[in-house]
Scaffold this motif. Structure first.
Motif, mmCIF file in Angstrom:
data_model
loop_
_atom_site.group_PDB
_atom_site.id
_atom_site.type_symbol
_atom_site.label_atom_id
_atom_site.label_comp_id
_atom_site.label_asym_id
_atom_site.label_seq_id
_atom_site.Cartn_x
_atom_site.Cartn_y
_atom_site.Cartn_z
ATOM 1 N N SER A 73 0.835 -1.201 0.000
ATOM 2 C CA SER A 73 0.000 0.000 0.000
ATOM 3 C C SER A 73 0.867 1.247 0.000
ATOM 4 C CB SER A 73 -0.906 0.023 1.243
ATOM 5 O OG SER A 73 -1.686 -1.148 1.317
ATOM 6 N N TRP A 193 -3.780 2.840 1.140
ATOM 7 C CA TRP A 193 -4.565 2.244 0.066
ATOM 8 C C TRP A 193 -3.688 1.290 -0.737
ATOM 9 C CZ3 TRP A 193 -9.636 2.193 -0.390
ATOM 10 C CH2 TRP A 193 -10.184 1.638 -1.553
ATOM 11 N N ARG A 199 -9.290 3.024 -6.724
ATOM 12 C CA ARG A 199 -10.131 3.667 -5.718
ATOM 13 C C ARG A 199 -11.556 3.819 -6.265
ATOM 14 N NH1 ARG A 199 -7.834 6.124 -1.321
ATOM 15 N NH2 ARG A 199 -9.385 7.798 -1.283
#
Length: 588
Positions: A73, A193, A199
Protein backbone atom coordinates in the motif's frame (compact mmCIF):
# COMPACT_ATOMS: atom_id res chain seq x y z
CA UNK A 1 4.23 -10.03 12.48
CA UNK A 2 1.28 -12.35 11.90
CA UNK A 3 2.79 -15.26 9.94
CA UNK A 4 6.21 -16.38 8.72
CA UNK A 5 7.83 -19.02 6.54
CA UNK A 6 11.29 -20.18 5.53
CA UNK A 7 12.97 -19.38 2.24
CA UNK A 8 13.82 -22.51 0.22
CA UNK A 9 14.62 -21.04 -3.19
CA UNK A 10 15.96 -17.77 -4.64
CA UNK A 11 15.94 -16.72 -8.30
CA UNK A 12 17.02 -13.08 -8.58
CA UNK A 13 14.19 -10.90 -7.25
CA UNK A 14 11.89 -13.95 -6.94
CA UNK A 15 12.01 -16.07 -3.78
CA UNK A 16 10.10 -19.19 -2.75
CA UNK A 17 8.82 -19.66 0.78
CA UNK A 18 7.68 -22.92 2.45
CA UNK A 19 6.01 -23.78 5.71
CA UNK A 20 2.68 -23.12 7.40
CA UNK A 21 2.95 -19.54 6.24
CA UNK A 22 -0.61 -18.17 6.23
CA UNK A 23 0.30 -15.56 3.61
CA UNK A 24 -2.39 -13.86 1.52
CA UNK A 25 -2.25 -13.01 -2.18
CA UNK A 26 -0.68 -9.55 -2.84
CA UNK A 27 0.32 -9.26 0.83
CA UNK A 28 3.45 -7.29 1.66
CA UNK A 29 6.16 -9.37 3.32
CA UNK A 30 9.54 -8.71 4.92
CA UNK A 31 12.31 -10.95 3.65
CA UNK A 32 15.48 -12.04 5.43
CA UNK A 33 17.32 -10.48 8.38
CA UNK A 34 17.42 -7.07 6.66
CA UNK A 35 13.61 -7.13 6.20
CA UNK A 36 13.62 -6.44 2.48
CA UNK A 37 10.20 -5.43 1.17
CA UNK A 38 8.41 -7.97 -1.04
CA UNK A 39 4.95 -8.91 -2.29
CA UNK A 40 3.22 -12.29 -2.58
CA UNK A 41 2.50 -13.01 -6.26
CA UNK A 42 1.65 -16.73 -6.14
CA UNK A 43 0.30 -19.10 -3.49
CA UNK A 44 0.18 -22.85 -3.08
CA UNK A 45 -1.07 -24.95 -0.17
CA UNK A 46 2.17 -24.75 1.81
CA UNK A 47 4.30 -22.48 -0.35
CA UNK A 48 4.36 -18.95 -1.70
CA UNK A 49 6.23 -17.05 -4.38
CA UNK A 50 7.36 -13.54 -3.44
CA UNK A 51 8.79 -10.78 -5.64
CA UNK A 52 11.27 -8.64 -3.73
CA UNK A 53 11.56 -4.92 -4.44
CA UNK A 54 15.23 -4.77 -3.40
CA UNK A 55 18.48 -6.51 -4.30
CA UNK A 56 18.37 -10.06 -2.91
CA UNK A 57 22.17 -10.48 -2.76
CA UNK A 58 23.08 -12.22 0.51
CA UNK A 59 19.66 -13.81 1.14
CA UNK A 60 20.04 -17.54 1.91
CA UNK A 61 17.73 -20.55 2.02
CA UNK A 62 16.47 -20.91 5.58
CA UNK A 63 16.04 -17.18 6.17
CA UNK A 64 12.63 -16.05 7.38
CA UNK A 65 9.95 -14.28 5.36
CA UNK A 66 7.41 -12.52 7.58
CA UNK A 67 3.95 -11.30 6.63
CA UNK A 68 2.99 -7.70 7.31
CA UNK A 69 -0.74 -8.41 7.53
CA UNK A 70 -1.71 -5.94 4.79
CA UNK A 71 -1.29 -5.60 1.01
CA UNK A 72 1.41 -3.48 -0.62
CA UNK A 73 0.00 0.00 0.00
CA UNK A 74 0.88 3.67 -0.18
CA UNK A 75 0.42 6.35 2.48
CA UNK A 76 -1.95 9.12 1.39
CA UNK A 77 -1.74 12.41 3.30
CA UNK A 78 -0.31 15.94 3.02
CA UNK A 79 3.36 15.84 2.06
CA UNK A 80 3.05 13.86 -1.16
CA UNK A 81 3.44 16.89 -3.42
CA UNK A 82 6.89 18.45 -3.90
CA UNK A 83 8.38 15.03 -3.13
CA UNK A 84 10.51 12.48 -4.97
CA UNK A 85 9.78 8.80 -4.27
CA UNK A 86 11.14 5.48 -5.46
CA UNK A 87 8.85 2.81 -6.93
CA UNK A 88 7.30 1.81 -3.57
CA UNK A 89 6.83 5.34 -2.18
CA UNK A 90 10.05 5.68 -0.21
CA UNK A 91 11.27 9.31 -0.25
CA UNK A 92 14.65 9.44 -1.96
CA UNK A 93 15.83 12.55 -0.11
CA UNK A 94 15.38 10.83 3.26
CA UNK A 95 17.09 7.69 1.94
CA UNK A 96 20.01 9.80 0.69
CA UNK A 97 20.33 11.47 4.09
CA UNK A 98 20.36 8.05 5.76
CA UNK A 99 22.45 5.94 3.39
CA UNK A 100 24.17 8.25 0.90
CA UNK A 101 23.91 8.34 -2.89
CA UNK A 102 22.86 4.70 -3.26
CA UNK A 103 19.84 3.05 -1.67
CA UNK A 104 21.01 0.61 0.99
CA UNK A 105 19.24 -2.73 1.18
CA UNK A 106 16.60 -2.93 3.87
CA UNK A 107 16.39 0.84 4.27
CA UNK A 108 13.45 1.62 6.54
CA UNK A 109 12.09 5.14 6.08
CA UNK A 110 8.59 6.53 6.46
CA UNK A 111 6.88 7.46 3.19
CA UNK A 112 5.74 10.78 4.66
CA UNK A 113 6.89 13.05 7.47
CA UNK A 114 5.12 12.07 10.70
CA UNK A 115 6.72 14.91 12.68
CA UNK A 116 5.64 17.87 10.53
CA UNK A 117 2.60 19.75 11.79
CA UNK A 118 0.16 20.99 9.16
CA UNK A 119 -2.13 23.97 9.46
CA UNK A 120 -5.56 22.30 9.51
CA UNK A 121 -9.09 23.64 9.07
CA UNK A 122 -11.80 21.19 10.20
CA UNK A 123 -14.85 21.19 7.87
CA UNK A 124 -17.30 18.98 9.83
CA UNK A 125 -19.04 19.33 13.21
CA UNK A 126 -20.32 16.98 15.89
CA UNK A 127 -23.64 15.45 14.82
CA UNK A 128 -22.88 15.59 11.07
CA UNK A 129 -23.61 12.50 9.02
CA UNK A 130 -20.55 11.60 6.94
CA UNK A 131 -19.90 9.02 4.24
CA UNK A 132 -16.88 7.85 2.19
CA UNK A 133 -15.21 10.69 0.29
CA UNK A 134 -16.60 13.52 2.44
CA UNK A 135 -14.02 16.20 3.24
CA UNK A 136 -13.30 16.40 6.97
CA UNK A 137 -10.42 18.91 6.87
CA UNK A 138 -8.53 21.23 4.54
CA UNK A 139 -4.75 21.62 4.64
CA UNK A 140 -2.71 24.05 2.46
CA UNK A 141 -0.25 21.41 1.26
CA UNK A 142 1.65 23.78 -1.04
CA UNK A 143 1.14 27.33 -2.28
CA UNK A 144 -0.66 25.87 -5.31
CA UNK A 145 -2.74 22.99 -3.90
CA UNK A 146 -5.11 22.66 -0.94
CA UNK A 147 -5.19 19.11 0.39
CA UNK A 148 -8.69 17.84 1.19
CA UNK A 149 -8.57 15.17 3.87
CA UNK A 150 -11.39 12.71 3.15
CA UNK A 151 -13.33 9.96 4.88
CA UNK A 152 -11.77 6.70 3.63
CA UNK A 153 -13.90 4.19 1.68
CA UNK A 154 -15.79 1.82 3.95
CA UNK A 155 -16.35 4.34 6.77
CA UNK A 156 -19.61 6.17 7.43
CA UNK A 157 -21.62 7.27 10.40
CA UNK A 158 -22.20 10.25 12.71
CA UNK A 159 -19.44 12.59 13.89
CA UNK A 160 -19.05 12.24 17.68
CA UNK A 161 -16.39 14.89 18.14
CA UNK A 162 -13.74 16.87 16.29
CA UNK A 163 -10.57 18.70 17.21
CA UNK A 164 -10.34 22.49 16.87
CA UNK A 165 -8.63 24.18 13.92
CA UNK A 166 -4.88 24.15 14.50
CA UNK A 167 -1.61 22.42 13.60
CA UNK A 168 -1.60 18.62 13.56
CA UNK A 169 0.57 15.75 12.33
CA UNK A 170 -0.74 13.36 9.67
CA UNK A 171 -1.43 10.53 12.17
CA UNK A 172 -3.21 12.55 14.87
CA UNK A 173 -6.99 11.88 15.03
CA UNK A 174 -9.01 14.82 13.72
CA UNK A 175 -12.54 13.40 13.79
CA UNK A 176 -14.18 10.60 15.78
CA UNK A 177 -17.03 8.81 14.02
CA UNK A 178 -19.65 6.47 15.47
CA UNK A 179 -20.17 3.96 12.69
CA UNK A 180 -23.46 2.28 11.84
CA UNK A 181 -22.46 -0.83 13.81
CA UNK A 182 -21.90 1.32 16.91
CA UNK A 183 -18.09 1.22 16.84
CA UNK A 184 -16.08 4.41 17.28
CA UNK A 185 -13.44 5.14 14.63
CA UNK A 186 -10.84 7.89 14.74
CA UNK A 187 -9.96 9.52 11.42
CA UNK A 188 -6.53 11.16 10.98
CA UNK A 189 -5.38 12.95 7.82
CA UNK A 190 -3.63 9.83 6.54
CA UNK A 191 -5.11 6.90 4.64
CA UNK A 192 -3.52 3.69 3.42
CA UNK A 193 -4.56 2.24 0.07
CA UNK A 194 -3.38 -0.90 -1.81
CA UNK A 195 -1.70 0.11 -5.04
CA UNK A 196 -3.24 -2.62 -7.22
CA UNK A 197 -6.85 -1.79 -6.29
CA UNK A 198 -8.55 1.15 -8.09
CA UNK A 199 -10.13 3.67 -5.72
CA UNK A 200 -13.96 3.64 -5.88
CA UNK A 201 -15.96 6.32 -7.73
CA UNK A 202 -19.66 7.09 -8.24
CA UNK A 203 -19.73 7.47 -12.01
CA UNK A 204 -17.48 7.55 -15.07
CA UNK A 205 -18.21 10.40 -17.50
CA UNK A 206 -17.68 10.18 -21.28
CA UNK A 207 -14.92 12.34 -22.79
CA UNK A 208 -16.17 15.90 -23.25
CA UNK A 209 -13.38 18.38 -22.38
CA UNK A 210 -9.86 18.52 -23.85
CA UNK A 211 -6.68 18.47 -21.82
CA UNK A 212 -5.22 21.68 -23.26
CA UNK A 213 -1.44 21.41 -23.57
CA UNK A 214 -0.52 24.57 -25.52
CA UNK A 215 1.10 22.36 -28.19
CA UNK A 216 -0.59 22.94 -31.55
CA UNK A 217 -0.11 19.49 -33.05
CA UNK A 218 -1.70 17.99 -29.92
CA UNK A 219 -4.51 20.44 -29.15
CA UNK A 220 -5.61 20.95 -32.75
CA UNK A 221 -4.61 17.90 -34.76
CA UNK A 222 -4.64 15.03 -32.22
CA UNK A 223 -6.32 16.17 -28.99
CA UNK A 224 -6.58 14.19 -25.76
CA UNK A 225 -9.56 14.55 -23.43
CA UNK A 226 -9.34 15.14 -19.71
CA UNK A 227 -9.46 11.65 -18.29
CA UNK A 228 -8.15 10.31 -21.59
CA UNK A 229 -5.29 8.01 -22.54
CA UNK A 230 -2.46 8.61 -24.99
CA UNK A 231 0.80 6.96 -25.91
CA UNK A 232 3.95 8.55 -27.35
CA UNK A 233 5.97 5.86 -29.15
CA UNK A 234 9.32 6.73 -30.64
CA UNK A 235 12.89 5.56 -31.02
CA UNK A 236 15.90 6.90 -29.14
CA UNK A 237 16.32 10.69 -29.39
CA UNK A 238 12.95 11.45 -30.98
CA UNK A 239 11.70 13.54 -28.05
CA UNK A 240 9.39 11.37 -25.91
CA UNK A 241 10.62 12.78 -22.61
CA UNK A 242 10.72 16.39 -23.83
CA UNK A 243 7.16 16.13 -25.18
CA UNK A 244 6.04 14.91 -21.76
CA UNK A 245 7.96 17.77 -20.11
CA UNK A 246 6.10 20.30 -22.26
CA UNK A 247 2.76 18.73 -21.40
CA UNK A 248 3.66 18.63 -17.69
CA UNK A 249 4.63 22.28 -17.66
CA UNK A 250 1.92 23.81 -19.84
CA UNK A 251 -1.17 21.57 -19.67
CA UNK A 252 -4.21 22.70 -17.71
CA UNK A 253 -4.00 19.71 -15.33
CA UNK A 254 -3.96 20.68 -11.64
CA UNK A 255 -1.43 18.05 -10.57
CA UNK A 256 1.34 16.19 -12.43
CA UNK A 257 2.56 12.69 -11.49
CA UNK A 258 5.80 11.94 -13.37
CA UNK A 259 6.80 8.26 -13.26
CA UNK A 260 10.35 7.61 -14.45
CA UNK A 261 10.03 3.86 -14.93
CA UNK A 262 13.25 2.10 -15.83
CA UNK A 263 14.87 5.08 -17.54
CA UNK A 264 18.63 5.65 -17.47
CA UNK A 265 19.96 7.23 -14.31
CA UNK A 266 21.48 10.27 -16.05
CA UNK A 267 18.18 10.96 -17.86
CA UNK A 268 16.23 10.71 -14.61
CA UNK A 269 18.77 13.02 -12.91
CA UNK A 270 18.15 15.57 -15.65
CA UNK A 271 14.39 15.33 -15.02
CA UNK A 272 14.83 15.80 -11.27
CA UNK A 273 17.14 18.79 -11.72
CA UNK A 274 14.97 20.47 -14.36
CA UNK A 275 11.67 20.02 -12.54
CA UNK A 276 13.08 21.46 -9.34
CA UNK A 277 14.07 24.66 -11.24
CA UNK A 278 10.90 25.11 -13.33
CA UNK A 279 8.48 27.90 -12.49
CA UNK A 280 4.77 27.21 -12.84
CA UNK A 281 3.53 29.58 -15.57
CA UNK A 282 0.06 29.62 -13.99
CA UNK A 283 0.97 31.20 -10.66
CA UNK A 284 4.71 31.86 -10.54
CA UNK A 285 5.31 29.21 -7.84
CA UNK A 286 7.77 26.34 -8.33
CA UNK A 287 6.28 23.68 -10.61
CA UNK A 288 7.15 21.09 -7.95
CA UNK A 289 4.38 22.58 -5.77
CA UNK A 290 1.91 20.57 -7.84
CA UNK A 291 4.17 17.73 -8.98
CA UNK A 292 5.14 14.30 -7.65
CA UNK A 293 8.17 12.53 -9.10
CA UNK A 294 8.56 8.76 -8.91
CA UNK A 295 12.11 7.83 -9.87
CA UNK A 296 12.82 4.19 -10.62
CA UNK A 297 15.93 3.98 -12.77
CA UNK A 298 17.11 1.03 -14.85
CA UNK A 299 19.70 -0.01 -12.24
CA UNK A 300 17.10 -0.26 -9.46
CA UNK A 301 15.52 -3.66 -8.71
CA UNK A 302 13.29 -4.83 -11.53
CA UNK A 303 10.31 -5.72 -9.31
CA UNK A 304 10.10 -2.16 -7.95
CA UNK A 305 9.98 -0.92 -11.55
CA UNK A 306 6.86 -3.05 -12.06
CA UNK A 307 5.25 -1.61 -8.90
CA UNK A 308 6.13 2.05 -9.63
CA UNK A 309 3.37 2.40 -12.25
CA UNK A 310 0.72 1.37 -9.73
CA UNK A 311 2.17 3.59 -7.02
CA UNK A 312 1.85 6.63 -9.30
CA UNK A 313 -1.68 5.63 -10.35
CA UNK A 314 -2.86 5.35 -6.75
CA UNK A 315 -1.46 8.78 -5.85
CA UNK A 316 -3.21 10.21 -8.93
CA UNK A 317 -6.55 8.63 -8.00
CA UNK A 318 -6.28 10.03 -4.48
CA UNK A 319 -5.96 13.61 -5.75
CA UNK A 320 -8.66 12.95 -8.32
CA UNK A 321 -10.99 12.05 -5.42
CA UNK A 322 -10.42 15.56 -4.05
CA UNK A 323 -11.76 17.04 -7.32
CA UNK A 324 -8.46 17.75 -9.09
CA UNK A 325 -7.50 17.04 -12.69
CA UNK A 326 -4.37 14.87 -12.61
CA UNK A 327 -2.06 14.01 -15.52
CA UNK A 328 0.27 11.01 -15.31
CA UNK A 329 3.46 10.96 -17.39
CA UNK A 330 4.67 7.34 -17.54
CA UNK A 331 8.18 7.23 -19.01
CA UNK A 332 8.29 4.55 -20.21
CA UNK A 333 5.81 1.69 -20.30
CA UNK A 334 8.25 -0.33 -22.43
CA UNK A 335 10.67 -0.55 -19.48
CA UNK A 336 7.73 -1.60 -17.29
CA UNK A 337 6.84 -4.32 -19.81
CA UNK A 338 10.48 -5.44 -19.80
CA UNK A 339 10.26 -5.78 -16.01
CA UNK A 340 7.18 -7.96 -16.47
CA UNK A 341 9.13 -10.04 -19.00
CA UNK A 342 12.06 -10.55 -16.66
CA UNK A 343 9.86 -11.53 -13.72
CA UNK A 344 7.84 -13.84 -15.97
CA UNK A 345 11.05 -15.52 -17.09
CA UNK A 346 12.17 -15.99 -13.47
CA UNK A 347 8.79 -17.59 -12.73
CA UNK A 348 9.31 -19.96 -15.71
CA UNK A 349 6.03 -18.92 -17.31
CA UNK A 350 5.34 -19.76 -20.93
CA UNK A 351 6.54 -16.76 -23.01
CA UNK A 352 4.44 -15.17 -25.75
CA UNK A 353 5.58 -12.86 -28.57
CA UNK A 354 9.20 -11.65 -28.22
CA UNK A 355 9.40 -13.27 -24.77
CA UNK A 356 6.80 -11.00 -23.16
CA UNK A 357 4.31 -12.77 -20.87
CA UNK A 358 0.94 -13.80 -22.28
CA UNK A 359 -0.79 -11.40 -19.87
CA UNK A 360 1.02 -8.29 -21.19
CA UNK A 361 -2.14 -7.08 -22.94
CA UNK A 362 -4.34 -7.51 -19.86
CA UNK A 363 -1.82 -5.67 -17.65
CA UNK A 364 -1.65 -2.77 -20.11
CA UNK A 365 -5.44 -2.60 -20.36
CA UNK A 366 -5.82 -2.63 -16.56
CA UNK A 367 -3.30 0.22 -16.33
CA UNK A 368 -4.95 2.48 -18.91
CA UNK A 369 -8.45 1.58 -17.70
CA UNK A 370 -7.80 3.46 -14.46
CA UNK A 371 -7.81 6.74 -16.37
CA UNK A 372 -11.07 8.65 -16.72
CA UNK A 373 -13.19 11.67 -15.87
CA UNK A 374 -15.08 10.64 -12.75
CA UNK A 375 -17.83 11.73 -10.41
CA UNK A 376 -16.24 11.09 -7.02
CA UNK A 377 -17.89 9.68 -3.91
CA UNK A 378 -18.16 13.20 -2.47
CA UNK A 379 -19.94 14.56 -5.56
CA UNK A 380 -16.96 16.45 -6.99
CA UNK A 381 -15.56 15.85 -10.48
CA UNK A 382 -11.97 14.89 -11.10
CA UNK A 383 -9.92 13.20 -13.78
CA UNK A 384 -6.83 11.08 -14.29
CA UNK A 385 -5.25 11.40 -17.75
CA UNK A 386 -2.51 8.90 -18.63
CA UNK A 387 0.19 9.73 -21.18
CA UNK A 388 2.55 6.80 -21.58
CA UNK A 389 5.82 6.89 -23.50
CA UNK A 390 6.70 3.73 -25.42
CA UNK A 391 10.29 2.95 -26.42
CA UNK A 392 10.15 0.36 -29.23
CA UNK A 393 13.52 -1.11 -30.10
CA UNK A 394 14.84 0.52 -33.25
CA UNK A 395 11.67 2.60 -33.54
CA UNK A 396 9.73 -0.48 -34.71
CA UNK A 397 6.04 0.23 -34.02
CA UNK A 398 5.09 -3.37 -34.84
CA UNK A 399 6.64 -4.75 -31.62
CA UNK A 400 4.24 -6.13 -28.93
CA UNK A 401 4.22 -3.25 -26.41
CA UNK A 402 3.36 -0.60 -29.03
CA UNK A 403 0.77 -2.81 -30.73
CA UNK A 404 -0.94 -3.81 -27.49
CA UNK A 405 -0.87 -0.23 -26.22
CA UNK A 406 -2.63 0.94 -29.41
CA UNK A 407 -5.51 -1.37 -28.52
CA UNK A 408 -6.21 0.41 -25.25
CA UNK A 409 -5.44 4.09 -25.85
CA UNK A 410 -7.52 6.47 -27.94
CA UNK A 411 -4.72 8.86 -28.78
CA UNK A 412 -1.54 7.86 -30.63
CA UNK A 413 1.24 10.43 -31.05
CA UNK A 414 3.79 8.67 -33.24
CA UNK A 415 7.24 10.23 -33.13
CA UNK A 416 9.34 10.15 -36.28
CA UNK A 417 13.14 10.06 -36.22
CA UNK A 418 13.47 11.77 -39.62
CA UNK A 419 11.52 14.76 -38.25
CA UNK A 420 13.60 14.79 -35.07
CA UNK A 421 16.89 14.62 -37.00
CA UNK A 422 15.75 17.52 -39.20
CA UNK A 423 15.07 19.56 -36.01
CA UNK A 424 11.28 19.55 -36.49
CA UNK A 425 9.85 19.44 -32.94
CA UNK A 426 7.54 18.15 -31.62
CA UNK A 427 8.55 15.29 -33.93
CA UNK A 428 5.01 13.86 -33.97
CA UNK A 429 4.22 12.69 -37.48
CA UNK A 430 0.80 13.75 -38.71
CA UNK A 431 0.37 10.69 -40.96
CA UNK A 432 1.05 7.98 -38.36
CA UNK A 433 -0.74 9.70 -35.45
CA UNK A 434 -4.44 9.76 -34.67
CA UNK A 435 -6.95 10.78 -31.99
CA UNK A 436 -10.32 9.15 -31.44
CA UNK A 437 -11.37 12.01 -29.13
CA UNK A 438 -11.91 14.56 -31.92
CA UNK A 439 -15.59 13.72 -32.42
CA UNK A 440 -16.26 13.70 -28.66
CA UNK A 441 -14.58 17.09 -28.21
CA UNK A 442 -16.15 18.80 -31.24
CA UNK A 443 -19.03 20.34 -29.19
CA UNK A 444 -16.49 21.85 -26.76
CA UNK A 445 -14.46 23.39 -29.60
CA UNK A 446 -17.62 24.84 -31.16
CA UNK A 447 -18.71 26.39 -27.85
CA UNK A 448 -15.37 27.65 -26.53
CA UNK A 449 -13.26 28.35 -29.64
CA UNK A 450 -15.19 28.54 -32.92
CA UNK A 451 -17.88 26.65 -34.81
CA UNK A 452 -15.35 26.40 -37.66
CA UNK A 453 -12.55 24.91 -35.56
CA UNK A 454 -13.03 21.22 -36.45
CA UNK A 455 -13.68 22.04 -40.12
CA UNK A 456 -10.45 24.08 -40.27
CA UNK A 457 -8.55 21.24 -38.63
CA UNK A 458 -9.92 18.70 -41.14
CA UNK A 459 -9.02 20.94 -44.08
CA UNK A 460 -5.46 21.34 -42.75
CA UNK A 461 -5.21 17.55 -42.37
CA UNK A 462 -6.54 17.01 -45.90
CA UNK A 463 -3.85 19.32 -47.33
CA UNK A 464 -1.13 17.40 -45.48
CA UNK A 465 -2.46 14.10 -46.84
CA UNK A 466 -2.53 15.53 -50.36
CA UNK A 467 1.06 16.66 -49.94
CA UNK A 468 2.07 13.14 -48.95
CA UNK A 469 0.49 11.70 -52.12
CA UNK A 470 2.10 14.35 -54.32
CA UNK A 471 5.54 13.77 -52.77
CA UNK A 472 5.49 10.22 -54.14
CA UNK A 473 5.27 11.72 -57.64
CA UNK A 474 7.88 14.40 -56.87
CA UNK A 475 10.35 11.73 -55.73
CA UNK A 476 10.00 9.97 -59.06
CA UNK A 477 9.90 12.79 -61.61
CA UNK A 478 10.45 16.07 -59.74
CA UNK A 479 8.10 18.93 -58.94
CA UNK A 480 8.52 20.87 -62.19
CA UNK A 481 6.05 18.67 -64.08
CA UNK A 482 3.23 19.23 -61.56
CA UNK A 483 0.39 21.58 -62.51
CA UNK A 484 0.28 24.87 -60.61
CA UNK A 485 -2.69 23.88 -58.39
CA UNK A 486 -0.67 20.92 -57.09
CA UNK A 487 2.43 23.09 -56.65
CA UNK A 488 0.25 25.36 -54.51
CA UNK A 489 -0.75 22.40 -52.32
CA UNK A 490 2.95 21.62 -51.73
CA UNK A 491 3.66 25.24 -50.83
CA UNK A 492 0.72 25.57 -48.43
CA UNK A 493 1.64 22.22 -46.83
CA UNK A 494 5.14 23.64 -46.25
CA UNK A 495 3.56 26.69 -44.59
CA UNK A 496 1.48 24.36 -42.37
CA UNK A 497 4.48 22.21 -41.41
CA UNK A 498 6.86 25.07 -40.63
CA UNK A 499 4.39 27.71 -39.47
CA UNK A 500 1.89 25.61 -37.55
CA UNK A 501 3.05 22.08 -36.68
CA UNK A 502 6.64 23.00 -35.80
CA UNK A 503 6.87 24.70 -32.40
CA UNK A 504 9.76 26.31 -30.55
CA UNK A 505 9.84 25.38 -26.85
CA UNK A 506 12.38 28.14 -26.13
CA UNK A 507 10.40 31.04 -27.63
CA UNK A 508 8.29 32.96 -25.11
CA UNK A 509 5.26 33.24 -27.42
CA UNK A 510 5.57 29.92 -29.22
CA UNK A 511 6.28 27.53 -26.34
CA UNK A 512 2.60 27.51 -25.29
CA UNK A 513 -0.21 28.71 -27.54
CA UNK A 514 -3.84 29.39 -26.60
CA UNK A 515 -6.68 27.66 -28.44
CA UNK A 516 -7.80 31.03 -29.84
CA UNK A 517 -4.38 31.69 -31.37
CA UNK A 518 -4.25 28.16 -32.79
CA UNK A 519 -7.57 28.73 -34.54
CA UNK A 520 -6.54 32.16 -35.87
CA UNK A 521 -3.31 30.69 -37.28
CA UNK A 522 -5.26 27.99 -39.11
CA UNK A 523 -7.73 30.58 -40.39
CA UNK A 524 -4.96 32.79 -41.85
CA UNK A 525 -3.24 29.81 -43.53
CA UNK A 526 -6.49 28.63 -45.11
CA UNK A 527 -7.38 32.21 -46.14
CA UNK A 528 -4.02 32.43 -47.93
CA UNK A 529 -4.72 29.08 -49.62
CA UNK A 530 -8.14 30.18 -50.86
CA UNK A 531 -6.82 33.48 -52.27
CA UNK A 532 -3.84 31.77 -53.92
CA UNK A 533 -6.15 29.10 -55.38
CA UNK A 534 -8.26 31.87 -56.95
CA UNK A 535 -5.13 33.32 -58.54
CA UNK A 536 -4.12 29.90 -59.89
CA UNK A 537 -7.61 29.53 -61.39
CA UNK A 538 -6.94 32.81 -63.25
CA UNK A 539 -3.88 31.13 -64.84
CA UNK A 540 -1.37 32.92 -62.62
CA UNK A 541 1.73 30.65 -62.45
CA UNK A 542 2.97 29.48 -59.06
CA UNK A 543 6.37 31.04 -59.79
CA UNK A 544 4.71 34.48 -59.82
CA UNK A 545 2.91 33.84 -56.52
CA UNK A 546 6.16 32.78 -54.81
CA UNK A 547 7.82 36.08 -55.74
CA UNK A 548 5.80 37.66 -52.90
CA UNK A 549 6.96 37.34 -49.27
CA UNK A 550 3.47 36.54 -47.97
CA UNK A 551 4.18 32.79 -47.59
CA UNK A 552 7.26 33.41 -45.41
CA UNK A 553 5.36 36.08 -43.47
CA UNK A 554 2.57 33.63 -42.61
CA UNK A 555 5.15 31.04 -41.49
CA UNK A 556 6.71 33.54 -39.06
CA UNK A 557 3.41 34.72 -37.55
CA UNK A 558 3.80 32.16 -34.74
CA UNK A 559 6.71 34.28 -33.47
CA UNK A 560 5.46 37.72 -34.50
CA UNK A 561 2.00 37.62 -32.91
CA UNK A 562 2.10 37.74 -29.07
CA UNK A 563 -0.38 35.47 -27.29
CA UNK A 564 -2.38 38.45 -26.02
CA UNK A 565 -2.64 40.31 -29.38
CA UNK A 566 -5.20 38.33 -31.39
CA UNK A 567 -6.25 41.46 -33.31
CA UNK A 568 -2.91 41.31 -35.15
CA UNK A 569 -4.19 38.41 -37.25
CA UNK A 570 -6.42 40.91 -39.08
CA UNK A 571 -3.21 42.49 -40.36
CA UNK A 572 -2.19 39.13 -41.87
CA UNK A 573 -5.54 38.78 -43.62
CA UNK A 574 -5.09 42.31 -44.95
CA UNK A 575 -1.58 41.35 -46.15
CA UNK A 576 -3.07 38.37 -48.00
CA UNK A 577 -5.64 40.67 -49.62
CA UNK A 578 -2.82 43.05 -50.66
CA UNK A 579 -0.88 40.12 -52.12
CA UNK A 580 -3.97 39.04 -54.10
CA UNK A 581 -4.54 42.54 -55.45
CA UNK A 582 -0.87 43.14 -56.34
CA UNK A 583 -0.58 39.91 -58.33
CA UNK A 584 -3.70 40.76 -60.33
CA UNK A 585 -2.56 44.33 -60.97
CA UNK A 586 0.91 43.24 -62.00
CA UNK A 587 -0.07 40.31 -64.19
CA UNK A 588 -3.66 41.13 -65.12
Amino acid sequence: MSEAGRIYGINGPVIYVKGDIGFKMSEMVYVGPEKLVGEVISLDKNAATVQVFEDTTGIRPGDRAEASGHPLSVSLAPGILHNIFDGIERPLEQIAAQSGKYISRGTQVDSLDYQKRWETQITVSAGDQIKPGDVIARVPETAAITHRCMVPPGVQGVVEKTVCDGNYTIDEPLVTVRQENGDLKELPMMQQWPIRVPRPVSLRYPASRPLITGQRILDTMFPIAKGGTACIPGGFGTGKTMTQHQIAKWSDADIIIYIGCGERGNEMTQVLEEFSKLVDPKNGNPLMDRTVLIANTSNMPVAAREASIYTGLTLAEYYRDMGYDVAIMADSTSRWAEALRELSGRLEEMPAEEGFPAYLASRLSAFYERAGMMKNLNGTEGSVSIIGAVSPQGGDFSEPVTQNTKRFVRCFWGLDKSLAYSRHFPAIHWLTSYSEYLKDLAPWYEEHVSVEFVDHRNRIMALLNQESSLMEIVKLIGSDVLPDDQKLILEIARVIRLGFLQQNAFHKDDTCVSMEKQFEMMDVILYLYEKAKLLISMNMPMSVLKEDTVFESVISMKYDVPNDRMEMFDEYRKAVDDFYRKVIEKNG
